[in-house]
Design a protein around this motif. Structure first.
Motif, PDB file in Angstrom:
ATOM      1  N   SER A 165       0.804  -1.230   0.000  1.00  0.00           N
ATOM      2  CA  SER A 165       0.000   0.000   0.000  1.00  0.00           C
ATOM      3  C   SER A 165       0.832   1.273   0.000  1.00  0.00           C
ATOM      4  CB  SER A 165      -0.931  -0.009   1.226  1.00  0.00           C
ATOM      5  OG  SER A 165      -0.176  -0.014   2.437  1.00  0.00           O
ATOM      6  N   GLN A 166       2.140   1.232   0.340  1.00  0.00           N
ATOM      7  CA  GLN A 166       2.945   2.448   0.439  1.00  0.00           C
ATOM      8  C   GLN A 166       4.225   2.319  -0.410  1.00  0.00           C
ATOM      9  OE1 GLN A 166       3.640   3.551   4.522  1.00  0.00           O
ATOM     10  NE2 GLN A 166       1.483   3.353   5.101  1.00  0.00           N
ATOM     11  N   PRO A 167       4.084   2.233  -1.765  1.00  0.00           N
ATOM     12  CA  PRO A 167       5.296   2.129  -2.610  1.00  0.00           C
ATOM     13  C   PRO A 167       6.085   3.438  -2.615  1.00  0.00           C
ATOM     14  CG  PRO A 167       3.347   2.452  -3.964  1.00  0.00           C
ATOM     15  CD  PRO A 167       2.850   2.281  -2.558  1.00  0.00           C
ATOM     16  N   ILE A 168       7.401   3.329  -2.757  1.00  0.00           N
ATOM     17  CA  ILE A 168       8.247   4.519  -2.886  1.00  0.00           C
ATOM     18  C   ILE A 168       8.788   4.641  -4.299  1.00  0.00           C
ATOM     19  CG2 ILE A 168       8.887   4.522  -0.447  1.00  0.00           C
ATOM     20  CD1 ILE A 168      11.519   3.189  -1.267  1.00  0.00           C
ATOM     21  N   ALA A 169       8.465   3.673  -5.155  1.00  0.00           N
ATOM     22  CA  ALA A 169       8.917   3.694  -6.549  1.00  0.00           C
ATOM     23  C   ALA A 169       7.862   2.962  -7.379  1.00  0.00           C
ATOM     24  CB  ALA A 169      10.279   3.034  -6.702  1.00  0.00           C
ATOM     25  N   THR A 170       8.021   3.014  -8.668  1.00  0.00           N
ATOM     26  CA  THR A 170       7.068   2.353  -9.557  1.00  0.00           C
ATOM     27  C   THR A 170       7.215   0.838  -9.485  1.00  0.00           C
ATOM     28  OG1 THR A 170       6.317   2.081 -11.831  1.00  0.00           O
ATOM     29  CG2 THR A 170       8.646   2.544 -11.522  1.00  0.00           C
ATOM     30  N   ASN A 171       6.088   0.148  -9.582  1.00  0.00           N
ATOM     31  CA  ASN A 171       6.117  -1.320  -9.621  1.00  0.00           C
ATOM     32  C   ASN A 171       6.183  -1.848 -11.049  1.00  0.00           C
ATOM     33  OD1 ASN A 171       6.006  -2.399  -6.881  1.00  0.00           O
ATOM     34  ND2 ASN A 171       4.020  -1.347  -6.732  1.00  0.00           N
ATOM     35  N   ALA A 172       6.349  -0.946 -12.018  1.00  0.00           N
ATOM     36  CA  ALA A 172       6.362  -1.357 -13.428  1.00  0.00           C
ATOM     37  C   ALA A 172       7.719  -1.852 -13.884  1.00  0.00           C
ATOM     38  CB  ALA A 172       5.915  -0.194 -14.317  1.00  0.00           C
ATOM     39  N   THR A 173       8.777  -1.630 -13.064  1.00  0.00           N
ATOM     40  CA  THR A 173      10.126  -2.060 -13.445  1.00  0.00           C
ATOM     41  C   THR A 173      10.720  -2.922 -12.334  1.00  0.00           C
ATOM     42  OG1 THR A 173      11.190  -0.125 -12.453  1.00  0.00           O
ATOM     43  CG2 THR A 173      10.447   0.066 -14.760  1.00  0.00           C
ATOM     44  N   PRO A 174      11.657  -3.815 -12.667  1.00  0.00           N
ATOM     45  CA  PRO A 174      12.318  -4.628 -11.641  1.00  0.00           C
ATOM     46  C   PRO A 174      13.023  -3.775 -10.586  1.00  0.00           C
ATOM     47  CG  PRO A 174      12.707  -5.553 -13.810  1.00  0.00           C
ATOM     48  CD  PRO A 174      12.055  -4.242 -14.029  1.00  0.00           C
ATOM     49  N   ALA A 175      13.677  -2.676 -11.026  1.00  0.00           N
ATOM     50  CA  ALA A 175      14.383  -1.821 -10.059  1.00  0.00           C
ATOM     51  C   ALA A 175      13.392  -1.182  -9.096  1.00  0.00           C
ATOM     52  CB  ALA A 175      15.179  -0.755 -10.806  1.00  0.00           C
ATOM     53  N   GLY A 176      12.261  -0.731  -9.618  1.00  0.00           N
ATOM     54  CA  GLY A 176      11.258  -0.116  -8.742  1.00  0.00           C
ATOM     55  C   GLY A 176      10.688  -1.112  -7.757  1.00  0.00           C
ATOM     56  N   ARG A 177      10.410  -2.323  -8.227  1.00  0.00           N
ATOM     57  CA  ARG A 177       9.874  -3.338  -7.303  1.00  0.00           C
ATOM     58  C   ARG A 177      10.897  -3.690  -6.223  1.00  0.00           C
ATOM     59  NH1 ARG A 177       7.809  -5.196 -12.283  1.00  0.00           N
ATOM     60  NH2 ARG A 177       9.487  -6.717 -12.540  1.00  0.00           N
ATOM     61  N   GLN A 178      12.197  -3.682  -6.585  1.00  0.00           N
ATOM     62  CA  GLN A 178      13.242  -3.964  -5.600  1.00  0.00           C
ATOM     63  C   GLN A 178      13.224  -2.916  -4.487  1.00  0.00           C
ATOM     64  OE1 GLN A 178      15.314  -6.529  -5.234  1.00  0.00           O
ATOM     65  NE2 GLN A 178      16.191  -5.597  -3.414  1.00  0.00           N
ATOM     66  N   GLN A 179      13.046  -1.623  -4.864  1.00  0.00           N
ATOM     67  CA  GLN A 179      13.006  -0.569  -3.849  1.00  0.00           C
ATOM     68  C   GLN A 179      11.783  -0.712  -2.943  1.00  0.00           C
ATOM     69  OE1 GLN A 179      13.907   3.485  -5.245  1.00  0.00           O
ATOM     70  NE2 GLN A 179      14.442   2.586  -7.244  1.00  0.00           N
ATOM     71  N   ASN A 180      10.676  -1.176  -3.498  1.00  0.00           N
ATOM     72  CA  ASN A 180       9.447  -1.280  -2.701  1.00  0.00           C
ATOM     73  C   ASN A 180       9.494  -2.445  -1.717  1.00  0.00           C
ATOM     74  OD1 ASN A 180       8.281   0.936  -3.954  1.00  0.00           O
ATOM     75  ND2 ASN A 180       7.374  -0.283  -5.601  1.00  0.00           N
ATOM     76  N   ARG A 181      10.350  -3.448  -1.966  1.00  0.00           N
ATOM     77  CA  ARG A 181      10.492  -4.578  -1.027  1.00  0.00           C
ATOM     78  C   ARG A 181      11.496  -4.163   0.064  1.00  0.00           C
ATOM     79  NH1 ARG A 181      10.557  -7.408  -6.105  1.00  0.00           N
ATOM     80  NH2 ARG A 181      12.822  -7.549  -6.048  1.00  0.00           N
ATOM     81  N   ARG A 182      10.992  -3.673   1.235  1.00  0.00           N
ATOM     82  CA  ARG A 182      11.873  -3.066   2.238  1.00  0.00           C
ATOM     83  C   ARG A 182      11.276  -3.179   3.629  1.00  0.00           C
ATOM     84  NH1 ARG A 182       8.373   0.477   0.242  1.00  0.00           N
ATOM     85  NH2 ARG A 182       7.638   2.229   1.513  1.00  0.00           N
ATOM     86  N   VAL A 183      12.116  -2.980   4.642  1.00  0.00           N
ATOM     87  CA  VAL A 183      11.678  -2.812   6.037  1.00  0.00           C
ATOM     88  C   VAL A 183      12.305  -1.506   6.520  1.00  0.00           C
ATOM     89  CG1 VAL A 183      11.723  -3.717   8.367  1.00  0.00           C
ATOM     90  CG2 VAL A 183      11.476  -5.286   6.441  1.00  0.00           C
ATOM     91  N   GLU A 184      11.464  -0.555   6.897  1.00  0.00           N
ATOM     92  CA  GLU A 184      11.935   0.758   7.356  1.00  0.00           C
ATOM     93  C   GLU A 184      12.127   0.770   8.881  1.00  0.00           C
ATOM     94  OE1 GLU A 184       9.705   3.366   3.852  1.00  0.00           O
ATOM     95  OE2 GLU A 184       8.945   3.369   5.910  1.00  0.00           O
ATOM     96  N   PHE A 185      13.216   1.374   9.323  1.00  0.00           N
ATOM     97  CA  PHE A 185      13.537   1.515  10.737  1.00  0.00           C
ATOM     98  C   PHE A 185      13.343   2.983  11.133  1.00  0.00           C
ATOM     99  CE2 PHE A 185      16.180  -2.390  11.644  1.00  0.00           C
ATOM    100  CZ  PHE A 185      15.936  -3.014  10.430  1.00  0.00           C
ATOM    101  N   THR A 186      12.584   3.239  12.178  1.00  0.00           N
ATOM    102  CA  THR A 186      12.392   4.610  12.657  1.00  0.00           C
ATOM    103  C   THR A 186      12.719   4.679  14.153  1.00  0.00           C
ATOM    104  OG1 THR A 186      10.639   4.967  11.027  1.00  0.00           O
ATOM    105  CG2 THR A 186      10.786   6.530  12.837  1.00  0.00           C
ATOM    106  N   LEU A 187      13.781   5.408  14.502  1.00  0.00           N
ATOM    107  CA  LEU A 187      14.152   5.601  15.917  1.00  0.00           C
ATOM    108  C   LEU A 187      13.377   6.773  16.516  1.00  0.00           C
ATOM    109  CD1 LEU A 187      18.044   5.246  15.750  1.00  0.00           C
ATOM    110  CD2 LEU A 187      16.442   3.620  16.744  1.00  0.00           C
TER     111      LEU A 187
END
Length: 440
Positions: free
Chosen positions: A417-439
């Motif tokens: 639900s919260q992509p940071i890049a396009t899902n239309a390209t492999p590079a964009g999908r790679q960026q969207n697969r993530r775990v964010e850390f917030t201190l």
């Protein structure tokens, strides 16, 4: 005689090449394997001057005589070819016997003999069918042929009195050969060829007697055909069988893919079950059962990273939390080095060193940490939401195992639900697969 035959041969060969080239542009086979399409043949057999189709015969008694020939053939499709034939021999007949109905032939001639100086024709040959429709390479077939060409002949006649012999001048006449035959594949390069041809001559003096209808002669033969080149013979190839075999192979491939898909689904179900067991927290203290050394702690009990109650109250943080650039760099390194197994929530070993530094930072400065798991849009929404939650919980479980306070770590999954890049390209999908850390 031979020189005249050689003069006509280039013209007939040109017709063969032009016709085969034109047809080849319109015909293809269902497979890319190499085929033998050129062949040469030699044959010998019996020549007769009587018509088997019920037409008028100029002489009552026909004689069997020897004939021979050769041909060049170009197979254009499995069912069609062009064939250039050359034949020689002698055709004879007489009136030594009455007709079949008992009548005597009232002819001014008692016998004739026609020498075929040469006969050259270009014919279209159609394979009627192969013996087996479901075998790609057959061993026998029937064929029919029709074409046109020229026959050069010299006719000698004997008068009814038997004392006068007349030799007619050599003539060139148009000739139409129509025939049928059967062919048997002996080896990949040699075929047995059996055939019969009726030749319609555009002349009524082929037998020396002009009686009102054009003459004919027959040639029944046996011979050998030699296929040139490499590969199988196109003439014995069955496109129907090739299409059937391709359909069977496609069906087998589809069944294999379905089996692989079913196996993958079963493996995914097993992995989800393992992940649920890994993250199961029966007493709700924030420490998974597999890491909880003090199972069954009462609700609301403050526990340490091992799931055991703290012996002293956790210190209350009253001072303002200050996150430095160095702290952010520790977290950024952990994010950039965090990797999971494909489609799983299992953390790869290369991520442990940077996660260990985050755990040490949390214990040293008593920070709180929010973990947010995200995925690309590959797969269903429910599966992506569950995978993102499982990965965030997996990171939390690992930090707790290194001594971090479970109560100060929040793990949440947001799926796709919260992509940071396009899902239309492999590079964009790679960026969207993530775990964010917030201190904080």
């Amino acid at each position: 005689m031979k020189l005249k035959f050689l003069k006509c041969l280039p013209v007939a060969l040109a017709g063969l090449f032009i016709g085969s080239s034109a047809m080849a542009q319109e015909s293809t086979t269902t497979t890319s394997q190499p085929f033998r399409t050129w062949s040469i043949g030699v044959n010998a057999g019996v020549l007769t001057g009587i018509s088997p189709l019920g037409a008028q015969n100029d002489y009552s008694n026909w004689r069997n005589t020897f004939g021979y020939g050769l041909y060049i053939k170009k197979q254009i499709t499995p069912s069609f070819s062009l064939r250039l034939d050359g034949n020689r021999g002698t055709i004879k007949g007489d009136n030594s016997e009455a007709f079949n109905d008992g009548t005597v032939n009232a002819s001014p001639f008692s016998a004739y003999s026609t020498d075929l100086n040469y006969s050259a024709s270009l014919s279209a040959v159609a394979n009627l069918f192969n013996w087996s429709m479901f075998k790609q390479q057959n061993n026998a077939q029937l064929y029919a042929s029709a074409g046109g060409g020229f026959v050069n002949y010299t006719t000698t006649t004997t008068s009814a009195a038997g004392n006068v012999t007349t030799e007619l001048a050599t003539k060139n006449r148009f000739n139409i050969p129509v025939g049928v035959g059967a062919k048997f594949r002996l080896t990949e390069a040699i075929n047995l060829d059996l055939g019969w041809t009726i030749n319609f001559v555009d002349n009524d003096q082929f037998d020396g007697y002009a009686k009102g209808t054009n003459d004919k002669y027959n040639y029944g033969y046996a011979g050998l055909e030699f296929a040139l080149g490499k590969g199988k013979q196109l003439a014995f190839f069955s496109p129907t069988a090739a299409t059937y075999d391709e359909a069977v192979a496609a069906k087998n491939t589809a069944n294999a893919l379905k089996s692989d898909l079913d196996a993958q689904k079963a493996e995914n179900a097993r992995l989800r079950s393992d992940m649920n067991d890994l993250l199961k927290d029966s007493d709700g203290d924030g420490v998974a059962d597999k890491l909880d050394k003090c199972a069954g702690t009462p609700a609301g009990t403050v526990v340490d990273g091992s799931g055991c109650p703290l012996k002293v109250p956790a210190p209350q943080v009253t001072e303002r939390v200050i996150v430095t650039e160095a702290d952010r760099k520790v977290v950024a390194d952990a994010i950039s080095n965090l990797e999971f197994d494909l489609g799983k929530a299992t953390i790869r070993a290369k991520s442990y060193p940077t996660l260990n530094r985050v755990a040490a930072l949390l214990m040293e400065k008593n920070f709180s940490l929010k973990l947010a798991g995200h995925t690309d849009n590959t797969g269903s929404d429910a599966l992506n939401l569950r995978l993102s939650k499982d990965r965030a919980e997996s990171v939390k479980a690992y930090l707790v195992s290194q001594g971090a306070n479970a109560s100060r770590i929040e793990a949440t999954g947001y799926g796709e639900s919260q992509p940071i890049a396009t899902n239309a390209t492999p590079a964009g999908r790679q960026q969207n697969r993530r775990v964010e850390f917030t201190l904080y």
